[in-house]
Enzyme design. Structure first.
Site, short mmCIF file in Angstrom:
data_model
loop_
_atom_site.label_atom_id
_atom_site.label_comp_id
_atom_site.label_asym_id
_atom_site.label_seq_id
_atom_site.Cartn_x
_atom_site.Cartn_y
_atom_site.Cartn_z
N LYS A 1 -13.57 -0.92 5.84
CA LYS A 1 -14.09 -1.83 4.83
C LYS A 1 -15.20 -2.73 5.39
O LYS A 1 -16.26 -2.86 4.79
CB LYS A 1 -12.95 -2.70 4.27
N ASP B 1 -0.95 -5.08 9.49
CA ASP B 1 -1.98 -4.14 9.05
C ASP B 1 -3.22 -4.97 8.72
O ASP B 1 -3.23 -5.73 7.75
CB ASP B 1 -1.50 -3.36 7.82
N TRP C 1 0.86 -1.18 0.00
CA TRP C 1 0.00 0.00 0.00
C TRP C 1 0.90 1.23 0.00
O TRP C 1 1.81 1.35 0.82
CB TRP C 1 -0.88 -0.05 1.24
#
Length: 416
Positions: free
Chosen positions: A260, A222, A140
């Protein structure tokens, strides 16, 4: 002459730039495969039904304290629920052993997953002073920015093999074995690796855990997609729980996001967890106090709106069950769109192999398209994805998947 004369330009964020281009595009068949947000088959945002129910209940309650300050470490009821979801404590009776396990985890509320990553990076930079942090290649893009701002040098470990379009486990292990040093930090994606959609198998996770323990490399997870990737909270947190349960002497930390799996993208709901190697209460408190010192100087406390929604859902059995069903629905739609894109490319006889699209999971696919092919997709077909070839599968639908596959087919055949 001002002090700003020494300020140089910085790169803008590709994802948000691309999203702006998409919105300004008036072409009727345009398709957005850039930004990582869930969309319905009609391309619309989807506030989760369980979130709408929780919002209504909170509105009806009209709590007088709903806009009050919480605490520097956040809404502690939310923080405990977030911890229990991540480490699979939720709904279990607290035995003495369970209480001891919970005492190993020092937790605070953060400004979503980005804030959790940032807080963790700053905390480790101040207290651990790592010589470097290992990021996957690719990772990311914001991981680079976060650790750069923390002042920690970055190194890359192999992750994606462009020749096979698969996870490069052997390359990762070789580099970390040869170059990883005691006191390094390694950033690991708990599930649905962003941007490749490729995750280690459970057996590979065990080998990674063994390496971290043996070489004393500090794991930083993460966890942005728990429950969203597979539809199962337990499956998507398996790696975190394996490290926690099977490597109890290995300290680690986890950045947790609810953007999310609750669809709370703009509410910025997250938590940071530091896992200790023992359950000493005073040490836990010291870690939390040091995290609070950083929080106080930056944003004082996490916002209460979004976390109140999460708390409402996780403290009601019926709402929790509905949330699980909503996650399964999101995961199922994305999985079906992967299959639909793959089937269309096979039907068209598009050159190359496309099995990787259905082998990957989560929101993103590393398609294997070149930057030149991506540019051609945007200019000729108004299909938007990142220069790396990363596509957000949630932007596909039964209405546009044939069009997108045809566009892929054309650029693969005609653009080198």
């Amino acid at each position: 002459m001002t002090i700003l004369n020494k300020m140089g330009p910085v790169a803008t964020d590709e994802i948000f730039d691309l999203n702006r281009e998409f919105f300004n595009d008036t072409y009727p068949e345009k398709a957005s495969l850039g930004v990582g947000v869930f969309r319905t088959n009609e391309g619309k945002p989807w506030p989760l039904p369980v979130v709408r129910e929780a919002e209504q209940r909170l509105f009806d309650e009209q709590s007088l304290s709903r806009h009050e300050y919480t605490a520097i470490e956040g809404d502690m009821a939310f923080v405990r629920l977030a911890r229990d979801v991540l480490f699979n404590f939720h709904g279990k009776e607290d035995s003495d052993a369970q209480k001891a396990e919970k005492e190993r985890i020092a937790s605070v509320q953060t400004v979503a997953g980005t804030g959790a990553n940032h807080l963790g990076a700053i905390f480790l930079a101040h207290n651990m002073k790592p010589s470097k942090v290992w990021l996957s290649d690719p990772s990311w893009a914001n991981h680079d920015t976060i650790w750069d701002q923390a002042g920690v040098p970055r190194a890359k470990y192999p992750y994606y093999n462009p020749a096979t379009r698969l996870f490069d486990f052997e390359g990762m292990m070789a580099v970390l074995e040869n170059e990883g040093q005691e006191g390094d930090v390694i950033l690991l994606h708990a599930s649905a690796h962003n941007p490749t959609g490729l995750d280690p198998t459970k057996e590979q996770w065990k080998v990674i855990a063994d390496l971290c323990e043996r070489k004393r490399i500090f794991p930083f997870f993460d966890s942005a997609y728990q429950g969203f990737a597979s539809g199962s909270l337990e499956e998507d947190s398996w790696a975190v729980r394996y490290f926690f349960n099977e490597k109890p002497h290995l300290e680690m930390c986890v950045a947790q996001s609810f953007s999310k799996n609750f669809g709370l993208y703009g509410q910025r709901v997250g938590a940071f967890h530091y896992v200790l190697s023992n359950s000493e209460k005073q040490l836990n408190r010291t870690v939390v106090d040091n995290l609070c010192h950083l929080i106080r100087g930056e944003f004082s406390m996490g916002p209460s709106g979004g976390c109140s929604i999460v708390k409402k859902v996780l403290t009601d059995e019926n709402l929790t069950a509905q949330w699980h069903e909503n996650m399964r629905e999101m995961a199922s739609r994305i999985q079906s769109m992967r299959r639909a894109l793959y089937d269309e490319l096979v039907r068209l006889g598009t050159p190359g192999t496309w099995e990787h699209i259905v082998q990957q999971n989560g929101m993103f696919s590393y398609t294997g398209l070149t930057s030149e092919q991506v540019q051609a997709l945007k200019e000729k077909y108004h299909v938007y994805l990142l220069k790396s070839g990363r596509a957000s599968i949630s932007g596909l639908s039964t209405n546009n998947v044939a069009y997108v596959a045809k566009a892929f087919d054309d650029v693969v055949r005609n653009v080198n």
